[in-house]
Design a protein around this motif. Sequence first.
Motif, PDB file in Angstrom:
ATOM      1  N   LEU A  52     -11.408  26.369 -39.376  1.00  0.00           N
ATOM      2  CA  LEU A  52     -11.989  26.839 -38.130  1.00  0.00           C
ATOM      3  C   LEU A  52     -11.027  26.581 -36.994  1.00  0.00           C
ATOM      4  O   LEU A  52     -10.141  25.742 -37.082  1.00  0.00           O
ATOM      5  CB  LEU A  52     -13.345  26.178 -37.850  1.00  0.00           C
ATOM      6  CG  LEU A  52     -13.389  24.665 -37.643  1.00  0.00           C
ATOM      7  CD1 LEU A  52     -13.059  24.271 -36.215  1.00  0.00           C
ATOM      8  CD2 LEU A  52     -14.773  24.161 -37.996  1.00  0.00           C
ATOM      9  N   GLN A  54     -17.687  33.248 -34.587  1.00  0.00           N
ATOM     10  CA  GLN A  54     -19.014  32.638 -34.556  1.00  0.00           C
ATOM     11  C   GLN A  54     -19.594  32.659 -33.146  1.00  0.00           C
ATOM     12  O   GLN A  54     -20.803  32.769 -32.983  1.00  0.00           O
ATOM     13  CB  GLN A  54     -18.942  31.194 -35.068  1.00  0.00           C
ATOM     14  CG  GLN A  54     -18.363  31.068 -36.461  1.00  0.00           C
ATOM     15  CD  GLN A  54     -19.223  31.730 -37.518  1.00  0.00           C
ATOM     16  OE1 GLN A  54     -20.438  31.822 -37.400  1.00  0.00           O
ATOM     17  NE2 GLN A  54     -18.597  32.225 -38.573  1.00  0.00           N
ATOM     18  N   SER A  55     -18.719  32.511 -32.132  1.00  0.00           N
ATOM     19  CA  SER A  55     -19.171  32.567 -30.740  1.00  0.00           C
ATOM     20  C   SER A  55     -17.991  32.863 -29.828  1.00  0.00           C
ATOM     21  O   SER A  55     -16.836  32.625 -30.194  1.00  0.00           O
ATOM     22  CB  SER A  55     -19.850  31.254 -30.318  1.00  0.00           C
ATOM     23  OG  SER A  55     -18.911  30.205 -30.281  1.00  0.00           O
ATOM     24  N   TRP A  59     -14.077  30.476 -34.314  1.00  0.00           N
ATOM     25  CA  TRP A  59     -13.783  31.380 -35.423  1.00  0.00           C
ATOM     26  C   TRP A  59     -13.677  30.562 -36.705  1.00  0.00           C
ATOM     27  O   TRP A  59     -13.184  29.427 -36.695  1.00  0.00           O
ATOM     28  CB  TRP A  59     -12.459  32.102 -35.187  1.00  0.00           C
ATOM     29  CG  TRP A  59     -12.499  33.137 -34.119  1.00  0.00           C
ATOM     30  CD1 TRP A  59     -12.636  32.928 -32.768  1.00  0.00           C
ATOM     31  CD2 TRP A  59     -12.388  34.542 -34.286  1.00  0.00           C
ATOM     32  NE1 TRP A  59     -12.611  34.118 -32.094  1.00  0.00           N
ATOM     33  CE2 TRP A  59     -12.455  35.132 -33.005  1.00  0.00           C
ATOM     34  CE3 TRP A  59     -12.225  35.359 -35.395  1.00  0.00           C
ATOM     35  CZ2 TRP A  59     -12.371  36.496 -32.805  1.00  0.00           C
ATOM     36  CZ3 TRP A  59     -12.142  36.725 -35.199  1.00  0.00           C
ATOM     37  CH2 TRP A  59     -12.216  37.280 -33.926  1.00  0.00           C
ATOM     38  N   THR A  60     -14.103  31.142 -37.839  1.00  0.00           N
ATOM     39  CA  THR A  60     -14.033  30.463 -39.128  1.00  0.00           C
ATOM     40  C   THR A  60     -13.448  31.388 -40.198  1.00  0.00           C
ATOM     41  O   THR A  60     -13.524  32.613 -40.083  1.00  0.00           O
ATOM     42  CB  THR A  60     -15.427  29.987 -39.597  1.00  0.00           C
ATOM     43  OG1 THR A  60     -16.282  31.131 -39.728  1.00  0.00           O
ATOM     44  CG2 THR A  60     -16.022  28.986 -38.629  1.00  0.00           C
TER      45      THR A  60
END
Length: 179
Positions: A74, A107-108, A115-116
């Motif tokens: 991540l 993710q947001s 980010w992942t």
Amino acid sequence: MKTMKAFLSALGCASMLLLAPASHAVDISHPPTPVILVDGTGTFGASFLSGNSGNTFSDKYTFSTVGLNFVDTLVGSIAHSALVGLTITGYDLYDSSNALVASGVMQSTGTVDLWTIATGGLPTGSYYVQVTGSIVSNTSASYAGNLNVLAVPEPQTYAMLLAGLGLVAGAARLRAKRT
């Protein structure tokens, strides 16, 4: 005379444009950096000085694997407002031949950019994760990430596990018969 004035006026405008600061984005990427993995995990990140509003970056973090592996990673950035700091626009995993292995999932975004990437079956080799983004204000900014590499158990490991469970079950059955 009018032609000379027009020529001098045009020359003056052209020189002003040449002397004006460039308004296009500048690449402020860092050089590729190795991630030092200790027990399969490592951290990475970068900071940017103030005064870089509108500039972009594309930073690479390299690592190597042995055997078959899961890779979970991540990257994130946090700021008190979406109008300051930086915006992460991409996060991807590549192999040493620059072929895309896995794309990151946002993710947001906003005050927290996260980010992942989660992938399995990564064979022995050299890889890198690439963080791309832009600086959204003239304040300093940074991001940080974590990389986890976990070996995929080999089939022999599962066979030994099942054999061990069988022995435990057999011993329990013998003990139950004796009582």
